[in-house]
Design a protein around this motif. Structure first.
Motif, PDB file in Angstrom:
ATOM      1  N   GLU A 100     -22.819  10.983  12.438  1.00  0.00           N
ATOM      2  CA  GLU A 100     -22.581  11.017  10.972  1.00  0.00           C
ATOM      3  C   GLU A 100     -21.769   9.835  10.505  1.00  0.00           C
ATOM      4  O   GLU A 100     -21.105   8.961  11.478  1.00  0.00           O
ATOM      5  CB  GLU A 100     -21.011  12.215  10.902  1.00  0.00           C
ATOM      6  N   THR A 105     -19.082   7.641   7.870  1.00  0.00           N
ATOM      7  CA  THR A 105     -18.117   7.840   6.936  1.00  0.00           C
ATOM      8  C   THR A 105     -18.387   6.911   5.509  1.00  0.00           C
ATOM      9  O   THR A 105     -18.616   5.799   5.575  1.00  0.00           O
ATOM     10  CB  THR A 105     -16.938   7.574   7.221  1.00  0.00           C
ATOM     11  N   ASP A 126     -16.091   7.237   0.168  1.00  0.00           N
ATOM     12  CA  ASP A 126     -15.018   8.193  -0.289  1.00  0.00           C
ATOM     13  C   ASP A 126     -14.203   8.819   0.921  1.00  0.00           C
ATOM     14  O   ASP A 126     -13.444   9.443   0.697  1.00  0.00           O
ATOM     15  CB  ASP A 126     -15.772   9.598  -0.710  1.00  0.00           C
ATOM     16  N   GLY A 127     -14.491   8.213   1.847  1.00  0.00           N
ATOM     17  CA  GLY A 127     -13.695   8.203   3.112  1.00  0.00           C
ATOM     18  C   GLY A 127     -13.886   9.516   3.954  1.00  0.00           C
ATOM     19  O   GLY A 127     -13.184   9.779   4.968  1.00  0.00           O
ATOM     20  N   ALA A 128     -15.095  10.466   3.528  1.00  0.00           N
ATOM     21  CA  ALA A 128     -15.168  11.771   4.194  1.00  0.00           C
ATOM     22  C   ALA A 128     -16.613  11.559   5.114  1.00  0.00           C
ATOM     23  O   ALA A 128     -17.439  10.822   4.671  1.00  0.00           O
ATOM     24  CB  ALA A 128     -15.402  12.816   3.195  1.00  0.00           C
ATOM     25  N   PRO A 129     -16.566  12.187   6.272  1.00  0.00           N
ATOM     26  CA  PRO A 129     -17.846  11.876   7.054  1.00  0.00           C
ATOM     27  C   PRO A 129     -18.972  12.894   6.554  1.00  0.00           C
ATOM     28  O   PRO A 129     -18.815  14.054   6.133  1.00  0.00           O
ATOM     29  CB  PRO A 129     -17.160  12.512   8.408  1.00  0.00           C
ATOM     30  N   HIS A 130     -19.714  12.525   6.626  1.00  0.00           N
ATOM     31  CA  HIS A 130     -21.198  13.115   6.275  1.00  0.00           C
ATOM     32  C   HIS A 130     -22.236  12.946   7.355  1.00  0.00           C
ATOM     33  O   HIS A 130     -22.462  12.098   7.933  1.00  0.00           O
ATOM     34  CB  HIS A 130     -21.903  12.408   5.154  1.00  0.00           C
TER      35      HIS A 130
END
Lengths: 146, 69
Positions: free
Chosen positions: A61, A63, A66-70
């Motif tokens: 994953e 990050t 946007d600071g969110a993990p994908h």
């Protein structure tokens, strides 16, 4: 449990190596086990090992801004991760998390691999050739998913 | 033969997987990726085989909790 050299034989990264070369690689390989959710390494960590999955699956994953993990991809047995830091000595480009219980990985230290490549340039050539094909295959996977 | 398979998911936001297996994936069978199950709906060769390794692309779709695709 299979000897480590038998497991390495089933990994494309090591295709074309002789039994003696596989033995030498087995000598610098450390085996580690993880449970679901265990973090193997984190994005931006320094990278000094290449990993080969011999059992189970991992989730890769990234990050983003946007600071969110994908989740970027899941990798299963026979797949390699951590190879980018090995090639460019940069920080880890992603976080890798075990996605199945009993996930088993073989870790190969960059310094030990480099020493082996110096001793046996043929081994170094085969590994780099196979590593290039593995990276190409992963890029094709990403392209199919677009 | 060892099959290196790129599993690409359709019908859901999922990154898919790349993994090696000893059996060729077959349309209609299910595969587990990260704890979820998917039905294989297409398999095709992605690259020419090399020695004992074959490189495949498989398209899969999510399977419902009741096993339905």
């Amino acid at each position: 449990m299979e000897p480590i050299t038998q497991q390495l034989k089933t990994v494309h990264l090591f295709r074309g190596l002789s039994p003696a070369q596989l033995e030498r690689l087995g000598g610098i390989t450390q085996v580690a086990h993880y449970n679901t959710g265990d973090v193997i390494f984190r994005q931006d960590d320094p990278g000094d090992h290449l990993y080969v999955i011999t059992r189970g699956q991992v989730q890769v994953e990234v990050t983003g801004d946007d600071g969110a993990p994908h989740a970027a991809v899941f990798l299963g047995a026979g797949q390699v991760f951590g190879e980018m830091a090995l090639l460019d000595q940069g920080p880890r480009s992603a976080t890798v998390i075990a996605a199945q219980p009993g996930t088993e990985v073989c870790a190969l230290a960059q310094a030990a691999l480099a020493a082996l490549f110096e001793q046996d340039t043929g081994l170094g050539y085969v590994l780099m050739r196979n590593l290039a094909l593995d990276l190409s295959f992963k890029i094709r996977h990403q392209n199919f998913g677009l | 033969m060892i099959y290196t398979v790129s599993y690409v998911v359709v019908g859901a936001k999922h990154p898919g997987a790349v993994m090696n297996q000893h059996e060729r994936p077959v349309v209609g069978e299910q595969v587990e990726i990260g704890g979820a199950y998917f039905e294989i709906i297409e398999v095709k060769r992605m690259l020419p085989p090399r020695d004992d390794f074959e490189f495949l692309h498989a398209t899969v779709r999510p399977v419902g909790a009741d096993g339905s695709a």
